[in-house]
Each structure stands twice: as structure tokens, then as C-alpha cells.
Motif scaffolding. Structure first.
Motif, PDB file in Angstrom:
ATOM      1  N   ARG A  31       1.726  -2.542   4.186  1.00 28.94           N
ATOM      2  CA  ARG A  31       1.845  -3.938   3.764  1.00 28.94           C
ATOM      3  C   ARG A  31       1.898  -4.880   4.965  1.00 28.94           C
ATOM      4  NH1 ARG A  31       6.764  -4.395   0.259  1.00 28.94           N
ATOM      5  NH2 ARG A  31       7.949  -4.543   2.186  1.00 28.94           N
ATOM      6  N   GLU A  32       2.676  -4.507   5.980  1.00 31.96           N
ATOM      7  CA  GLU A  32       2.840  -5.372   7.147  1.00 31.96           C
ATOM      8  C   GLU A  32       1.572  -5.432   7.991  1.00 31.96           C
ATOM      9  OE1 GLU A  32       5.307  -7.311   8.095  1.00 31.96           O
ATOM     10  OE2 GLU A  32       6.616  -6.844   6.413  1.00 31.96           O
ATOM     11  N   HIS A  35      -1.565  -6.793   5.726  1.00 31.13           N
ATOM     12  CA  HIS A  35      -1.380  -8.094   5.077  1.00 31.13           C
ATOM     13  C   HIS A  35      -1.807  -8.042   3.606  1.00 31.13           C
ATOM     14  CE1 HIS A  35      -0.530  -9.912   8.966  1.00 31.13           C
ATOM     15  NE2 HIS A  35      -1.638  -9.376   9.435  1.00 31.13           N
ATOM     16  N   THR A  36      -1.417  -6.965   2.942  1.00 32.89           N
ATOM     17  CA  THR A  36      -1.798  -6.780   1.557  1.00 32.89           C
ATOM     18  C   THR A  36      -0.592  -6.378   0.724  1.00 32.89           C
ATOM     19  OG1 THR A  36      -3.188  -5.506   0.034  1.00 32.89           O
ATOM     20  CG2 THR A  36      -2.439  -4.377   2.026  1.00 32.89           C
ATOM     21  N   SER A  37      -0.587  -6.837  -0.508  1.00 32.93           N
ATOM     22  CA  SER A  37       0.484  -6.475  -1.433  1.00 32.93           C
ATOM     23  C   SER A  37      -0.016  -5.557  -2.547  1.00 32.93           C
ATOM     24  CB  SER A  37       1.099  -7.742  -2.039  1.00 32.93           C
ATOM     25  OG  SER A  37       0.112  -8.499  -2.725  1.00 32.93           O
ATOM     26  N   ASP A  40       2.294  -2.804  -3.446  1.00 26.11           N
ATOM     27  CA  ASP A  40       3.682  -3.174  -3.724  1.00 26.11           C
ATOM     28  C   ASP A  40       4.230  -2.559  -5.018  1.00 26.11           C
ATOM     29  OD1 ASP A  40       4.072  -4.476  -1.397  1.00 26.11           O
ATOM     30  OD2 ASP A  40       4.074  -6.510  -2.223  1.00 26.11           O
ATOM     31  N   THR A  43       5.250   0.835  -4.131  1.00 25.79           N
ATOM     32  CA  THR A  43       6.378   0.773  -3.195  1.00 25.79           C
ATOM     33  C   THR A  43       7.673   0.460  -3.929  1.00 25.79           C
ATOM     34  OG1 THR A  43       4.839  -0.127  -1.546  1.00 25.79           O
ATOM     35  CG2 THR A  43       7.175  -0.228  -1.024  1.00 25.79           C
ATOM     36  N   GLN A  89      10.509 -10.579  -4.538  1.00 23.40           N
ATOM     37  CA  GLN A  89      10.934 -10.890  -3.173  1.00 23.40           C
ATOM     38  C   GLN A  89      12.124 -10.036  -2.759  1.00 23.40           C
ATOM     39  OE1 GLN A  89      11.764 -15.089  -3.347  1.00 23.40           O
ATOM     40  NE2 GLN A  89       9.608 -15.689  -3.361  1.00 23.40           N
ATOM     41  N   VAL A  92      10.883  -6.658  -1.953  1.00 23.49           N
ATOM     42  CA  VAL A  92      10.248  -6.676  -0.627  1.00 23.49           C
ATOM     43  C   VAL A  92      11.306  -6.540   0.457  1.00 23.49           C
ATOM     44  CG1 VAL A  92       9.031  -8.157   1.030  1.00 23.49           C
ATOM     45  CG2 VAL A  92       8.182  -7.943  -1.307  1.00 23.49           C
TER      46      VAL A  92
END
Length: 470
Positions: A31-32, A35-37, A40, A43, A89, A92
Motif C-alpha cells: 500500500r505504501e 500508492h494503492t488501496s 486494503d 489487509t 481510516q 489503516v
């Protein structure tokens, strides 16, 4: 203070915890760096399973964090229309903290069995009284970069062993206390600036526009101030002995024993700077890759020196060492989740009370941040919870008329002071265990004068930077 023991996971749970932590870390790294979610949902699902697996294996106090997180989530669903975005959030935040902890633990796993690192620690503990405090403070800061809380465990055990060699009971007690305080204060001086610390990683992520490169100079100023105050208090208030101390032998001046530590820190700093320049990624994304790669290379070197085979070392890390950190992982991840979920619930309460943070003078906000984190730490409020709760309520840096670096400097300074004084942090708990005193005794009695000076000096430094440079 006694605590109930936590249940030991079965071998199957050990493997499941290790695999889940590794999987979450890999997905967060993706993800970092990407730059993709897109990953997620997977995750978040794996992290939720991880929390569920960890829950029955920790003591009741840690279970309470999960209960609070569930209760706040239910309240959020009831009170806030866009709760899905806030929960996402919070997840995350929770997954990032789990991944960051796992990545840092690889470096600790590689460093702790190294005889060169242990010899460097022993060298610092054997320094003569005139320079022992500074040696252990500066050395403690350096060790903290590699070992995190393991630096206190390693140096604390070496310091107490060195103190036991003193035959005079009075001198032995004073020496142990002063060495342990130097180690603790060395660790907390890394909190305002270290790219491997949760304080910097979380605060720079919460304050828009903040970067590690932007905060490094003022944060180092905080660290130097804390180190200087500690050394000054130790020097000015040396204990008065009732007996004449015996003559000392020749000190160990072989500073070459610190070369391995210096090389490791140089590699860490240079690789972070170069990779950051090449990729433009934020520091926390870089650490997720740099720490495991350094740890793997270091472990391979140890294997070539005739130690345990690589597959055994990797298996031990994944299925023995990481599950042993289950209590810390659950506490830290839940703290990040609770703070993120709790902030939208707290904001309406603050407004309804008639208190408007945006109306406060800038200097009150900055000084308040330095003071409130250690204050709430006295009531078992983890700094992660405090910062993630308060940060969304703060006026923007444009409204305050200061730079993001100035705001981050105030928050990380307060975080460091909380590490010195709170009886609920790992630093005071570990130092108290080595010193045979309670954590509250360490925070209030041993560090009382140190904290009083810092509570006055650190806000002055923060204000000076904010108004003159920030």
C-alpha cells in the motif's frame, strides 16, 4: 503491582500469529510503495483475524483495549453517518502500526544475539563515573534506533551486571540508579526525532505537510536539550557518600568497540536518505523495507560466522519471537484504532462544551501539547491514543501561523516527556524492574527534578523554534 499472566498460545496459534503479522506487513508495504488501496479489504480482514486471535492470549488489561474499540465502533455507527470512511481510516492506522512494529522487530531480532552489539553495550556500562552518564545516554539513543525497547532490556541487564561488581552496597545502589536513568533518558531522547519511532511515524502522518526531513533539526534540538538537562542534573546532584570510594582501575578507552554500532547506524541513515531521495516516499514507507532488508543481511552474515542456519533463524523470528510480542502488538494497534475512531466522537463533545481550540493563542496550543501528553500518561492514556484523539481537533498550521514542523516538534516533545514520567509506559516499567522499584517511583521520584526542569525548558525551546524559525 501484580498483573495476571497472559495465556501462552498453542504452537498452532504461534504459527498463525506469525503468518498474519507477516502477511499484514507485506500488504501494508504494498500500500505504501504502490500508492494503492486495492488490497486494503484483504489487509483489514487479516488484521481483524489477527486481533481476534490475539485477544484470548493476552491478560485482561489488554483485552480491555479491544472491548473499548468495539464499543467506540458501535457508537460511531450509531452517531456518525459516514462511519464507514472513519472505520477504514482507523483500520489503516491499526494495520500500519502492526506492520511498522513487525518491520522494526526484524532489526531487533538480528541485533540482540550479536556479540559485537553486546560488547558495545558492556563497554558503555564500564565507563568511569565522570563520563558514564553521557556514554550511556548517547549510547542508549543509538541502541534505541536498532533495538527500540530492546535497548533498555539489553543495556539495563548489562548495567545491573556492572553495578553488581561493586562491593560497597551504598555505591552499588547509586551506580545502578544513575546508570538506569541514563539508559532510560537516552531512549526517550530518540523519540522526538527517530525515523524508527512511533512518535515520529504517527505524528508526521497525522499533521498535514509534515515530513521527517522537515522536523529533524528542531526535533534534534529537543533531544539535545533533554540530554543536556539530564547530564546537568546528574552532575550537579551527585549522591553524597558516607564512605570514601575505593580507587578505580584504568578505564576502558577502546572506543573501537563501538564501530559495529556506528556502521549500522551509518548504513541505516544513508540508505534512508538515498532511498527517500530516489523514491520520494515518506520515511515510514522506507522503514518498512529498509529494516527487514538490513536485518536479513545481518542475519546472513551471522550465519556465515557459524551460528544458527538461516532457515532456523527465520522460523524462530516468525513463529517464536513475533508471537511473543502479542501483548505489545495488540496494545499499539488498538491504541491507533481507538484514537482514530474516538476523535470524531470527541469533536462534537468539545464543541458542545463551548471550548473552541481554534480560538486559543498559538503559544497556548504548543505549550499545551508539550504538557498534556505526559499529564494524561499519569492516568494510563497511551501517547498513541492521546495524539490520534487530539490531532484532528487542532487548528491547522495555517490558522496557527506556524509550520507543520513546529507543531510536530511540540507533539513529539510531549511524547518523549510522557516516556520519562508515565508509570504505564514500557520505559518506566522496564527501568523499575531493573531497579527493584515501582514504575511510578521511577517516573515521579527518580525523574522528578528532571521532569520539572524539562516541563519549563522544552516549551521554551518549542516556542522559540515556532516563532523564530517555524
Amino acid at each position: 503491582m501484580t498483573t495476571l499472566p497472559q495465556s501462552a498460545p498453542t504452537p498452532v496459534l504461534h504459527k498463525l500469529i506469525g503468518l498474519l503479522l507477516i502477511a499484514v506487513t507485506a500488504l501494508v508495504t504494498l500500500r505504501e510503495w504502490g500508492h494503492t488501496s486495492l488490497a486494503d479489504p484483504l489487509t483489514f480482514a487479516l488484521w481483524t483475524v489477527l486481533v481476534a486471535v490475539l485477544f484470548p492470549t493476552v491478560r485482561p488489561g489488554r483485552k480491555g483495549f479491544v472491548v473499548v474499540a468495539v464499543a467506540l465502533t458501535a457508537m460511531l455507527i450509531w452517531r456518525v453517518p459516514d462511519w464507514q470512511e472513519i472505520v477504514a481510516q482507523a483500520m489503516v492506522s491499526g494495520t500500519f502500526i502492526a506492520a511498522f512494529f513487525t518491520a522494526l522487530a526484524t532489526l531487533r531480532s538480528a541485533a540482540e544475539p550479536s556479540p559485537e552489539i553486546r560488547e558495545a553495550g558492556s563497554f558503555l556500562a564500564r565507563q568511569p563515573p565522570g563520563r558514564r552518564y553521557l556514554a550511556l545516554t548517547l549510547g542508549g539513543t543509538a541502541f534505541a534506533l536498532l533495538l527500540n525497547y530492546g535497548s533498555i532490556t539489553l543495556l539495563g541487564s548489562l548495567a545491573t551486571a556492572a553495578a553488581r561488581e561493586e562491593p560497597d552496597a551504598e555505591i552499588r545502589g547509586h551506580r545502578r540508579r544513575r546508570m538506569l536513568l541514563a539508559i532510560q533518558r537516552g531512549f526517550v531522547t530518540s523519540l522526538p526525532w527517530s525515523p524508527l519511532g512511533f512518535s515520529v511515524a504517527i505524528t508526521t502522518a497525522l499533521i498535514p505537510g509534515a515530513t521527517w526531513a522537515g522536523i529533524i533539526l528542531p526535533a534534534l534540538g529537543t533531544a539535545l536539550l533533554m540530554a543536556f538537562v539530564g547530564w546537568g542534573i546528574d552532575t550537579l546532584f551527585k549522591p553524597r557518600l558516607t564512605t570514601t570510594p575505593p580507587p578505580r582501575g584504568r578505564p576502558d578507552n577502546n572506543w573501537a568497540k563501538l564501530k559495529p554500532l556506528a556502521w549500522l547506524l551509518a548504513i541505516l541513515v544513508v540508505s534512508t536518505a538515498v532511498l527517500g531521495w530516489l523514491t520520494g516516499l515518506r520515511i515510514i514507507a522506507l522503514v518498512l523495507v529498509i529494516a527487514p532488508v538490513m536485518a536479513l543481511a545481518w542475519t546472513v552474515m551471522q550465519v556465515r560466522q557459524g551460528r544458527l542456519p538461516l532457515r532456523i533463524r527465520l522460523r524462530d523470528y516468525a513463529f517464536r519471537e513475533m508471537p511473543a510480542y502479542r501483548s505489545e502488538v495488540l496494545l499499539l494497534t488498538m491504541a491507533g484504532y481507538i484514537g482514530t475512531v474516538g476523535a470524531p466522537l470527541l469533536a462534537p463533545l468539545v464543541k458542545a462544551s463551548g471550548f473552541h481550540p481554534e480560538d486559543l493563542p498559538t503559544w497556548v496550543v504548543l505549550v499545551g501539547l508539550v504538557w498534556i501528553i505526559p499529564l494524561l500518561g499519569q492516568f494510563a492514556m497511551n501517547p498513541i491514543i492521546v495524539v490520534t484523539l487530539i490531532a484532528p481537533l487542532l487548528p491547522s498550521t495555517a490558522e496557527l501561523g506556524i509550520s507543520p514542523a513546529a507543531l510536530v516538534t511540540a507533539i513529539t516533545a510531549g511524547w518523549a516527556l510522557g516516556g520519562v514520567s508515565s508509570p504505564f509506559t514500557a520505559t518506566t516499567l522496564l527501568i523499575g524492574a531493573f531497579g527493584d522499584v515501582s514504575a511510578r517511583h521511577v517516573g515521579v521520584i527518580w525523574n522528578g527534578a528532571y521532569m520539572l526542569v524539562l516541563l519549563a525548558a522544552v516549551p521554551l525551546w518549542v516556542l522559540a523554534y515556532a516563532y523564530l524559525f517555524g
